[in-house]
Scaffold this motif. Structure first.
Motif, short mmCIF file in Angstrom:
data_model
loop_
_atom_site.label_atom_id
_atom_site.label_comp_id
_atom_site.label_asym_id
_atom_site.label_seq_id
_atom_site.Cartn_x
_atom_site.Cartn_y
_atom_site.Cartn_z
N ALA A 167 -119.62 -65.47 -17.15
CA ALA A 167 -118.89 -64.10 -17.03
C ALA A 167 -117.79 -65.36 -18.77
O ALA A 167 -116.81 -65.05 -19.82
CB ALA A 167 -117.34 -64.46 -15.71
N ARG A 168 -117.70 -66.74 -18.80
CA ARG A 168 -117.08 -67.37 -19.77
C ARG A 168 -117.46 -67.38 -20.98
O ARG A 168 -116.72 -66.38 -21.95
CB ARG A 168 -117.28 -68.79 -19.20
N GLU A 171 -116.32 -63.70 -21.92
CA GLU A 171 -114.96 -63.72 -22.23
C GLU A 171 -114.32 -64.05 -23.43
O GLU A 171 -113.55 -63.56 -24.03
CB GLU A 171 -114.24 -63.87 -20.55
N GLN A 172 -115.35 -65.32 -23.76
CA GLN A 172 -114.94 -65.99 -24.83
C GLN A 172 -115.03 -64.96 -26.13
O GLN A 172 -115.09 -64.60 -27.09
CB GLN A 172 -115.74 -67.01 -24.55
N ARG A 175 -113.84 -61.65 -26.46
CA ARG A 175 -111.83 -62.46 -27.08
C ARG A 175 -111.91 -62.37 -28.13
O ARG A 175 -110.95 -62.10 -29.43
CB ARG A 175 -111.28 -62.85 -26.14
N THR A 180 -110.49 -57.16 -26.08
CA THR A 180 -109.40 -57.24 -24.80
C THR A 180 -110.00 -56.94 -23.74
O THR A 180 -109.97 -57.36 -22.47
CB THR A 180 -108.55 -57.35 -25.34
N ALA A 183 -113.38 -58.27 -21.81
CA ALA A 183 -113.06 -59.50 -21.34
C ALA A 183 -112.04 -58.88 -19.93
O ALA A 183 -112.69 -60.09 -18.85
CB ALA A 183 -112.49 -60.37 -21.86
N ALA A 184 -111.32 -58.34 -19.67
CA ALA A 184 -110.54 -58.32 -18.83
C ALA A 184 -111.66 -57.35 -17.73
O ALA A 184 -111.39 -57.83 -16.38
CB ALA A 184 -108.99 -57.13 -18.83
N ALA A 186 -114.27 -57.58 -17.04
CA ALA A 186 -115.71 -58.45 -16.93
C ALA A 186 -114.91 -59.59 -16.12
O ALA A 186 -115.95 -60.25 -15.12
CB ALA A 186 -116.29 -59.36 -18.12
N HIS A 187 -114.12 -59.73 -16.35
CA HIS A 187 -112.97 -61.19 -15.62
C HIS A 187 -113.20 -60.92 -13.73
O HIS A 187 -112.86 -61.16 -13.06
CB HIS A 187 -111.29 -61.32 -16.01
N THR A 208 -111.45 -68.99 -16.66
CA THR A 208 -112.64 -68.80 -15.52
C THR A 208 -113.19 -70.68 -16.62
O THR A 208 -114.68 -70.47 -16.66
CB THR A 208 -113.03 -68.96 -18.27
#
Length: 245
Positions: A167-168, A171-172, A175, A180, A183-184, A186-187, A208
């Motif tokens: 996930a980290r 998201e990196q 973004r 975005t 990323a949102a 996935a978070h 994250t």
């Protein structure tokens, strides 16, 4: 966006996310269903035992259970990465049934995986959980426990660490590339996945960042040290065994 036959949207994310498709298989390889087999049918090679031994030799691990832990976490990271990446980018999940996934136990890290057929599934948390947790991580944990007597808490800690890491990384990437929305997504999916009873107690997630409650034993590899999300701040000296949850 519909799944394409090559899952090309995963390629820019790097090796943990890329999933090869059937046309790229160059030689006979076992399926993950065969790797999880316990016991392995008489007369058949044991791909999971081969992988653990390969990792042990590569790391000069003093115990096979250390190599088994490292091998399991590496495979968990691949599976979570593929599932989360597809869910966030496509809005669909390819069917990752262990019988459809071929695996090269002699490959380098990240693990080489080939999907023999791309079948779309919903990308909701329940389907992701059923696909990765029940379809892969439970039978993998059972097989490794039968061979190496590894504590369940350690293996599920590895699974939680692998999910948080996937996930980290996603998201990196998202973004950095202006995605975005992905990323949102996935978070939010990751947060829901961590509510599963087998994952909820594996560690603490802040943004994250992740701090696990067990140790993967990597510190016992010569020169290994502790991982970034380890329950230890430095490698223990006195105890011959790490807590395994």
């Amino acid at each position: 966006m519909d799944l394409d036959p090559d899952l090309a949207a995963l390629r820019p994310l790097g090796g943990f996310f890329v999933l090869r498709t059937a046309g790229e298989v160059l030689r006979p390889l076992p399926t993950l269903a065969q790797a999880y087999g316990n016991p392995v049918p008489a007369g058949q090679a044991d791909p999971l035992a081969f992988r653990v031994r390969k990792v042990a030799d590569t790391l000069h691990a003093p115990e096979l259970r250390i190599a088994a832990s490292v091998a399991q976490q590496g495979l968990a990271a691949r599976l979570w990465s593929v599932a989360l990446g597809c869910a966030a980018l496509y809005g669909h999940l390819p069917d990752l049934d262990p019988r459809l996934l071929r695996w090269d136990p002699d490959g380098s890290a990240p693990d080489d995986l080939w999907l023999t057929e791309v079948r779309p599934l919903p990308a909701d948390p329940a389907t992701l959980t059923d696909t990765v947790v029940h379809g892969h991580l439970e039978p993998l944990a059972a097989a490794l426990n039968a061979r190496h007597r590894i504590a369940a808490g350690l293996l599920w800690g590895n699974a939680g660490s692998a999910l948080a890491g996937a996930a980290r990384q996603f998201e990196q990437w998202a973004r950095a590339h202006g995605r975005t929305d992905a990323a949102a997504h996935a978070h939010a999916l990751t947060a829901q996945l961590f509510t599963h009873p087998l994952l909820v107690g594996t560690g603490t997630r802040t943004g994250t960042a992740f701090r696990r409650r067990s140790c993967c034993l990597y510190y016992r590899v010569p020169g290994g040290g502790v991982c970034g999300d380890c329950c230890f701040t430095r490698a223990p000296r006195s105890s011959p065994r790490a807590p395994s949850g």
